[in-house]
Design a protein around this motif. Sequence first.
Motif, PDB file in Angstrom:
ATOM      1  N   ARG A 155       1.269  -0.965  -0.139  1.00 45.33           N
ATOM      2  CA  ARG A 155      -0.131  -0.303  -0.110  1.00 45.33           C
ATOM      3  C   ARG A 155       1.107   1.252  -0.136  1.00 45.33           C
ATOM      4  NH1 ARG A 155      -1.349   3.298   3.906  1.00 45.33           N
ATOM      5  NH2 ARG A 155      -0.377   1.991   5.340  1.00 45.33           N
ATOM      6  N   LEU A 156       1.434   0.954   0.363  1.00 46.88           N
ATOM      7  CA  LEU A 156       2.294   2.284   1.050  1.00 46.88           C
ATOM      8  C   LEU A 156       3.867   3.071  -0.320  1.00 46.88           C
ATOM      9  CD1 LEU A 156       4.446   1.853   4.344  1.00 46.88           C
ATOM     10  CD2 LEU A 156       1.835   3.511   3.552  1.00 46.88           C
ATOM     11  N   PRO A 157       4.015   2.265  -1.276  1.00 39.84           N
ATOM     12  CA  PRO A 157       5.000   1.930  -2.272  1.00 39.84           C
ATOM     13  C   PRO A 157       3.694   2.849  -3.369  1.00 39.84           C
ATOM     14  CG  PRO A 157       4.851   0.173  -1.424  1.00 39.84           C
ATOM     15  CD  PRO A 157       4.188   0.447  -0.497  1.00 39.84           C
ATOM     16  N   LEU A 158       2.784   1.905  -3.408  1.00 34.26           N
ATOM     17  CA  LEU A 158       1.355   2.534  -4.764  1.00 34.26           C
ATOM     18  C   LEU A 158       0.809   3.499  -4.209  1.00 34.26           C
ATOM     19  CD1 LEU A 158      -0.147  -1.134  -5.021  1.00 34.26           C
ATOM     20  CD2 LEU A 158       1.756   0.577  -6.171  1.00 34.26           C
ATOM     21  N   THR A 159       0.676   4.221  -3.227  1.00 34.94           N
ATOM     22  CA  THR A 159       0.148   5.178  -2.721  1.00 34.94           C
ATOM     23  C   THR A 159       0.709   6.336  -2.930  1.00 34.94           C
ATOM     24  OG1 THR A 159      -1.295   4.502  -1.128  1.00 34.94           O
ATOM     25  CG2 THR A 159      -1.102   6.496  -0.601  1.00 34.94           C
ATOM     26  N   GLU A 160       2.280   5.978  -2.676  1.00 36.93           N
ATOM     27  CA  GLU A 160       3.359   7.521  -2.458  1.00 36.93           C
ATOM     28  C   GLU A 160       3.262   7.607  -3.922  1.00 36.93           C
ATOM     29  OE1 GLU A 160       6.079  10.103  -2.372  1.00 36.93           O
ATOM     30  OE2 GLU A 160       4.735   9.519  -0.996  1.00 36.93           O
ATOM     31  N   PHE A 161       3.867   6.076  -4.690  1.00 36.18           N
ATOM     32  CA  PHE A 161       3.353   6.188  -6.868  1.00 36.18           C
ATOM     33  C   PHE A 161       2.327   7.840  -6.941  1.00 36.18           C
ATOM     34  CE2 PHE A 161       1.685   5.997 -10.842  1.00 36.18           C
ATOM     35  CZ  PHE A 161       4.089   5.707 -11.733  1.00 36.18           C
ATOM     36  N   LEU A 162       1.475   6.761  -6.219  1.00 36.36           N
ATOM     37  CA  LEU A 162       0.126   7.661  -6.995  1.00 36.36           C
ATOM     38  C   LEU A 162      -0.662   9.231  -6.942  1.00 36.36           C
ATOM     39  CD1 LEU A 162      -3.030   4.910  -5.839  1.00 36.36           C
ATOM     40  CD2 LEU A 162      -2.095   5.534  -8.403  1.00 36.36           C
ATOM     41  N   ARG A 163       0.180   9.008  -5.861  1.00 36.48           N
ATOM     42  CA  ARG A 163       0.093  10.553  -5.089  1.00 36.48           C
ATOM     43  C   ARG A 163       1.060  11.762  -6.164  1.00 36.48           C
ATOM     44  NH1 ARG A 163       3.472  14.416  -3.282  1.00 36.48           N
ATOM     45  NH2 ARG A 163       4.927  12.522  -1.996  1.00 36.48           N
ATOM     46  N   GLN A 164       2.562  10.891  -6.550  1.00 38.59           N
ATOM     47  CA  GLN A 164       3.203  12.072  -7.523  1.00 38.59           C
ATOM     48  C   GLN A 164       2.654  11.713  -8.347  1.00 38.59           C
ATOM     49  OE1 GLN A 164       7.751  11.621  -6.612  1.00 38.59           O
ATOM     50  NE2 GLN A 164       7.468  10.008  -4.674  1.00 38.59           N
ATOM     51  N   LEU A 177       7.953  -1.160  -8.397  1.00 33.59           N
ATOM     52  CA  LEU A 177       8.634  -2.240  -8.633  1.00 33.59           C
ATOM     53  C   LEU A 177       9.002  -2.747  -6.944  1.00 33.59           C
ATOM     54  CD1 LEU A 177      10.513  -3.028 -10.526  1.00 33.59           C
ATOM     55  CD2 LEU A 177      10.029  -1.368 -11.367  1.00 33.59           C
ATOM     56  N   ALA A 178       9.237  -1.706  -6.293  1.00 33.02           N
ATOM     57  CA  ALA A 178       8.371  -2.456  -4.844  1.00 33.02           C
ATOM     58  C   ALA A 178       7.783  -2.868  -4.347  1.00 33.02           C
ATOM     59  CB  ALA A 178       9.172  -1.140  -3.768  1.00 33.02           C
ATOM     60  N   ALA A 179       6.803  -2.637  -4.607  1.00 35.16           N
ATOM     61  CA  ALA A 179       5.052  -3.299  -4.355  1.00 35.16           C
ATOM     62  C   ALA A 179       5.161  -5.109  -5.701  1.00 35.16           C
ATOM     63  CB  ALA A 179       3.996  -3.007  -5.138  1.00 35.16           C
ATOM     64  N   VAL A 180       6.052  -4.580  -6.185  1.00 31.78           N
ATOM     65  CA  VAL A 180       5.455  -6.442  -7.288  1.00 31.78           C
ATOM     66  C   VAL A 180       6.643  -7.265  -6.837  1.00 31.78           C
ATOM     67  CG1 VAL A 180       6.238  -7.207  -9.446  1.00 31.78           C
ATOM     68  CG2 VAL A 180       5.569  -5.131  -9.253  1.00 31.78           C
ATOM     69  N   LEU A 181       7.448  -6.396  -6.040  1.00 28.79           N
ATOM     70  CA  LEU A 181       8.985  -7.335  -5.284  1.00 28.79           C
ATOM     71  C   LEU A 181       8.189  -7.988  -4.043  1.00 28.79           C
ATOM     72  CD1 LEU A 181      12.097  -5.526  -5.796  1.00 28.79           C
ATOM     73  CD2 LEU A 181      10.967  -8.164  -6.696  1.00 28.79           C
ATOM     74  N   ALA A 182       6.999  -7.052  -3.231  1.00 25.82           N
ATOM     75  CA  ALA A 182       6.303  -7.395  -2.582  1.00 25.82           C
ATOM     76  C   ALA A 182       6.072  -8.403  -2.234  1.00 25.82           C
ATOM     77  CB  ALA A 182       5.982  -5.734  -1.204  1.00 25.82           C
ATOM     78  N   THR A 183       5.147  -9.163  -3.814  1.00 25.81           N
ATOM     79  CA  THR A 183       4.234 -10.121  -4.151  1.00 25.81           C
ATOM     80  C   THR A 183       4.800 -11.217  -4.658  1.00 25.81           C
ATOM     81  OG1 THR A 183       4.259  -9.634  -6.438  1.00 25.81           O
ATOM     82  CG2 THR A 183       2.906  -8.413  -4.917  1.00 25.81           C
ATOM     83  N   LEU A 184       6.369 -11.515  -4.397  1.00 20.34           N
ATOM     84  CA  LEU A 184       7.341 -12.339  -4.384  1.00 20.34           C
ATOM     85  C   LEU A 184       7.926 -13.141  -3.855  1.00 20.34           C
ATOM     86  CD1 LEU A 184       7.999 -11.028  -8.878  1.00 20.34           C
ATOM     87  CD2 LEU A 184       6.376 -13.072  -7.718  1.00 20.34           C
ATOM     88  N   PRO A 185       8.934 -13.777  -3.898  1.00 17.60           N
ATOM     89  CA  PRO A 185      10.352 -14.350  -2.831  1.00 17.60           C
ATOM     90  C   PRO A 185      10.715 -13.523  -2.319  1.00 17.60           C
ATOM     91  CG  PRO A 185       9.065 -15.907  -4.420  1.00 17.60           C
ATOM     92  CD  PRO A 185       8.778 -15.286  -5.053  1.00 17.60           C
ATOM     93  N   PRO A 186      11.045 -13.457  -1.324  1.00 20.11           N
ATOM     94  CA  PRO A 186      12.570 -12.277  -1.220  1.00 20.11           C
ATOM     95  C   PRO A 186      13.951 -13.029  -1.744  1.00 20.11           C
ATOM     96  CG  PRO A 186      11.919 -13.768   0.565  1.00 20.11           C
ATOM     97  CD  PRO A 186      10.494 -14.102   0.188  1.00 20.11           C
TER      98      PRO A 186
END
Length: 228
Positions: free
Chosen positions: A58-67, A176-185
């Motif tokens: 949520r946090l990286p997506l929200t920040e992207f949408l704001r900018q 990219l941070a949001a996508v990576l958060a859905t995948l294995p670390p």
Amino acid sequence: MKLLTLGRRTGTGSALSERQQRLVWRITALLIDYPTAETADLVDQLDAVTAELPDSVRLPLTEFLRQFGETDPMQRASNYVETFDMQRRSSLHLTYYAYGDTRKRGMALLRFKHAYRQASIDIGDSELPDYLPMVLEFAATVDQVQGERLLAEHVPVLELLRLSLQDNDSYYTGLLAAVLATLPPVNSADRRRIAQLAAEGPPDEDVGLDPFAMDPMTMDPTGQGARR
């Protein structure tokens, strides 16, 4: 260069539900593609949907949408072109990092095309099948298992792309941070692969993508041309 290791990841390492994974992939597929007026019109709606997601995405997506929402349309387009079209280390084509425009890349591209074909999806010739927005859309709306596998196999590339965007202070870093958060670390083997890709860069040999064009599963045995 060696092939990216295939088949080493079979499941997500994230705490997101399958629905949340698909939602993140659908949102990022839309936002990481070329910015259009239609996309801009969806910012408020996407922000509302994103508010329901866990903080890790949520946090990286929200920040992207704001900018994104605060940026002038012409500047959005300029940012996109300068970020993804003008820099080799910020390509949205996942196999480019390991193979550049070499013949070996053609074989790597077939893995994506075969996954789409198995799902009865015809992507046509307008875009190469490893284009990240296309892979994300496929994972979100067509075949979550195969789509996640393709994404997970390219975690080192996705992390390298994230780092490149971060170095350029790009607001696309959050996607990219949001996508990576859905995948294995990222693991130690990934870090070694990332360091290798970063040090070597995409190969310079420019010999075309003949193996991709000569996919035996698309060839017409009558000699009349390739089948779709």
